[in-house]
Every structure is written in C-alpha cells, then in structure tokens.
Design an enzyme around this catalytic site. Sequence first.
Site, PDB file in Angstrom:
ATOM      1  N   LYS A   1       0.812  -1.224   0.000  1.00 29.53           N
ATOM      2  CA  LYS A   1       0.000   0.000   0.000  1.00 29.53           C
ATOM      3  C   LYS A   1       0.842   1.270   0.000  1.00 29.53           C
ATOM      4  CE  LYS A   1      -4.463  -1.561   1.477  1.00 29.53           C
ATOM      5  NZ  LYS A   1      -4.277  -2.972   1.900  1.00 29.53           N
TER       6      LYS A   1
ATOM      7  N   SER B   1       1.641  -9.855  -0.811  1.00 32.68           N
ATOM      8  CA  SER B   1       1.272  -8.439  -0.687  1.00 32.68           C
ATOM      9  C   SER B   1       1.680  -7.806   0.633  1.00 32.68           C
ATOM     10  CB  SER B   1      -0.234  -8.280  -0.895  1.00 32.68           C
ATOM     11  OG  SER B   1      -0.960  -9.101   0.006  1.00 32.68           O
TER      12      SER B   1
ATOM     13  N   GLU C   1      -9.324   7.270   3.569  1.00 35.20           N
ATOM     14  CA  GLU C   1     -10.250   6.389   4.289  1.00 35.20           C
ATOM     15  C   GLU C   1      -9.476   5.120   4.600  1.00 35.20           C
ATOM     16  OE1 GLU C   1      -9.935   6.335   1.033  1.00 35.20           O
ATOM     17  OE2 GLU C   1      -9.495   4.190   0.927  1.00 35.20           O
TER      18      GLU C   1
HETATM   19  C1  LIG Z   1      -5.092  -3.996   1.716  1.00 38.60           C
HETATM   20  C2  LIG Z   1      -4.398  -5.259   1.479  1.00 38.60           C
HETATM   21  C3  LIG Z   1      -4.792  -6.147   0.456  1.00 38.60           C
HETATM   22  C4  LIG Z   1      -6.009  -5.938  -0.389  1.00 38.60           C
HETATM   23  O1  LIG Z   1      -6.022  -4.764  -1.144  1.00 38.60           O
HETATM   24  P1  LIG Z   1      -5.766  -4.784  -2.721  1.00 38.60           P
HETATM   25  O2  LIG Z   1      -6.132  -3.398  -3.135  1.00 38.60           O
HETATM   26  O3  LIG Z   1      -6.656  -5.820  -3.307  1.00 38.60           O
HETATM   27  O4  LIG Z   1      -4.342  -5.090  -2.927  1.00 38.60           O
HETATM   28  C5  LIG Z   1      -4.044  -7.300   0.245  1.00 38.60           C
HETATM   29  N1  LIG Z   1      -2.972  -7.584   1.017  1.00 38.60           N
HETATM   30  C6  LIG Z   1      -2.570  -6.767   2.009  1.00 38.60           C
HETATM   31  C7  LIG Z   1      -1.373  -7.148   2.815  1.00 38.60           C
HETATM   32  C8  LIG Z   1      -3.261  -5.575   2.283  1.00 38.60           C
HETATM   33  O5  LIG Z   1      -2.852  -4.778   3.272  1.00 38.60           O
END
Ligand SMILES: *Cc1c(COP(=O)(O)O)cnc(C)c1O
Length: 412
Positions: free
Chosen positions: A104, A392, A126
């Site tokens: 993010k 992610s 948000e």
């Molecule tokens: C917020 C988040 C997601 C989901 O958000 P996407 O916009 O679909 O990437 C996935 N993995 C992690 C670690 C997150 O913090």
Amino acid sequence: MSALPDTAGLRAALLAGKFPDARGRFGPFGGRYVPETLIPALERLERGVREHLASGEFQAELTGQLTTWVGRPTALTHATRLSERWGARVYLKREDLAHTGAHKINNAIGQALLARRLGARRVVAETGAGQHGVASAAACARLGLPCTVYMGAIDMERQAPNVGRMRLLGAEVVPVTSGDRTLRAAIDEALRDWVSDPLGTYYLLGSVVGPHPYPYLVRELQAVIGREARAQLIAATGRLPDALIACVGGGSNSIGAFHAFVPDTAVEIIGVEAGGRGAGLGDNAATIAYGRPGVLHGTYSMLLQDADGQVQETHSVSAGLDYPGVGPEHALLAAVGRVRYETASDAQALAGVRALSECEGILPAIESAHALAAAERWALAHPGGTVLVCLSGRGDKDMPTLQRTLLAAEAP
Ligand SMILES: *Cc1c(COP(=O)(O)O)cnc(C)c1O
C-alpha cells in the site's frame, strides 16, 4: 459476463494497453458515477495526473522515495522448501518487505507526492482494516502534509493497534458513526470532506477502485511490483513464469503485479478472492465469483449485491479483502478471460499462513495467504512448472486473528 458485445475486440484492446479510454472506462466498466459536485475535483485531478505522473521530474522524485524510504526494489525470493513440498518452482515477490509492511505504501507515497505538486494543503484518506490509513499517515508525515483518516467506528475497535500507529505518525483519525460504520461509510465521509474543499484538500484513495482517474492512477503507482518482478524472475530463471498469482480485495496489489504481464499471453494469470465460509451471500468477499455488475463508490464494476441491488455485507478472515466491490479493470480482465479468478476459503488461507511460515520463515498477511492457497493448487496440477506469487504484505498485524484461529485450534 458472456453478454459483452465484442469480447474479442475488447481483449485485443486490453492486450494492447488501451484502457482506460479517454472517458476513464475499461470496456463497459469504470467511469465516473458521482454527484455533480465532485466532477470538477475529479477533472482537476485527472489533469494533474496527466501533467505530472509521466513527467521526468515527478518520476525521479518518486523513484527517490521508493528507493531510499520505501525500500524498493523489494526482493524476489525462491521459496525452495515450499517448492520441494508442492513440486513446482515457487517464487515470491516480497511486498511484505516494503515500508509499513505491504504494497500500500507504493500508492500512498506516489499520491502524496502528487498532492504536494497539485498544491494541496492537507490530505484525507479512508481506511478499513487500517493498513491504507497507516501507509497514508506515514507518507504524509514524510512529506510534511497534514493527514486526516476517516475510519468506521466498528473498524476502529477491531483494528485498535493501527489507530494507534496512525496517531503516532501524526494523523488525525476521525471515527465514522454513520451508515454501516465500516469502510463503506468511511469512503463516503472522505468524499464529503474532499467536496467541501476540493482545491486545498487531496483525497488519497487506497485501491484501484472509485471514480476515474483513481483506478488508473493507483494501477500506475502499483505497476512497479510487476515491472520489478518480471525483470527479477527473468534474471533468476532466464524466462517468464508459467503462472502469476495474487490476492484480490479492491485489487491494487494484483493489478500492480499483473500489469506488466498482461501482454505476455503465455503467462497464466490468476486472481484470488476471499471465499470466506462459503458461497452464500454474506459469507465471502468474492466479488467476481459471486457478484453482478453495479455501481459502488463512483465506479461501474462487479459488486456483491442481493436480488434488489442492495450491496451486501461481506465476510473474510482477512480484513483487507473484506470489500463488496472490486476494481473495474479486474471486471474487464475477467470478462475477456485474460485473468482467471478463483477463491480461497478462510481455512485454506490460514493453512497457507502456516505453510509459508514453517517452510520459508516468512509470516505472510492472511490476505496474501489466499494467493498461496491458490499457488498450492496450481503447483500440484503443474509439476515442475514455475509460479510467481505476489506476497502483498506481512502477517504481524494479523497476530490477534491468528491467536484466535490457528493457534487456538492447536493449543494443547
Ligand atoms: C489492503 C491489502 C490487500 C487488499 O487490497 P488490494 O487493493 O486488493 O491489494 C491485500 N494484502 C494486504 C497485505 C493488504 O494490506
């Protein structure tokens, strides 16, 4: 979605990188479904994006922050023990190593830089689970921009540690007590704040959702994931992967990972949604699997709704995937068959957390573990193949949930 008029034409345009079009559409999806009062602000933002995003000066500034503050490029890890267990070569793109613990931050620092260039005096954002709020607060602190984060009152209780992190990073966290008191209501409040001062305030949106130009802007800022991974994997193995897998909430880490690979049609691309407890309405957050087209937060995309078009409450063990909509580009990628969308259940994701932790010494976010569950399925069906997984985020934030689930189940 078989009702799309010209699937072959849309697919060709997609592979050629033609979306979004001038109206901010990804085929039939996307666009700008907002009150009249928001249009001037979105048009100003769109002009700003066009003027700055591709400019050498902005890109140099962004690359500087990504390199010296975010920690890019993030590593590509050959998951050797997992590969042995699953019988395929598994590589991980390590967004868990990025500053604040997930992908993010790529978007947050990029948009904060844009906000400064556009002359904004403050930023609003948000947050649902709090991860985007933390990334926004950190990016704003770095650039000296005041930051206000709207967060549903229910989420503030559920995610108390992230509220504390945001406050330590200097952000003002405003509880939202209207509507469903979660992410949906928080987005509405942030939009309202922005409309009241569209020149002095910048709205920093957290995923590839919302009205144009956000799905485009966030994709461009997250595409660094796939660009790096593509080059790193070719350097490591001499070729492209057979498959690429990422989890899908709003869809930003996945779009970021996929974008550079979309024209590589030999690469099988798989997005993984939260299958939760099952297929029933309210039991999952698998928008493409179980949703229908509709409008939410200013964009036309797939949406979890009941027979009357009421947006549904969602469920997932991972707070970051718990959103009833999905980015419009994913709706198109699904409709033309360039990306296949699967689900992983709560239980499968938790098993993925366990597998990666034990085999590789990496505690993944429960969101990311949905992608690992699908990677295991893929590997077992493709012995000897090569699969690239977008990891992610890291799982430290999930310890309270893991205590209640995995660890409680195993307690002696
Ligand atoms: C917020 C988040 C997601 C989901 O958000 P996407 O916009 O679909 O990437 C996935 N993995 C992690 C670690 C997150 O913090």
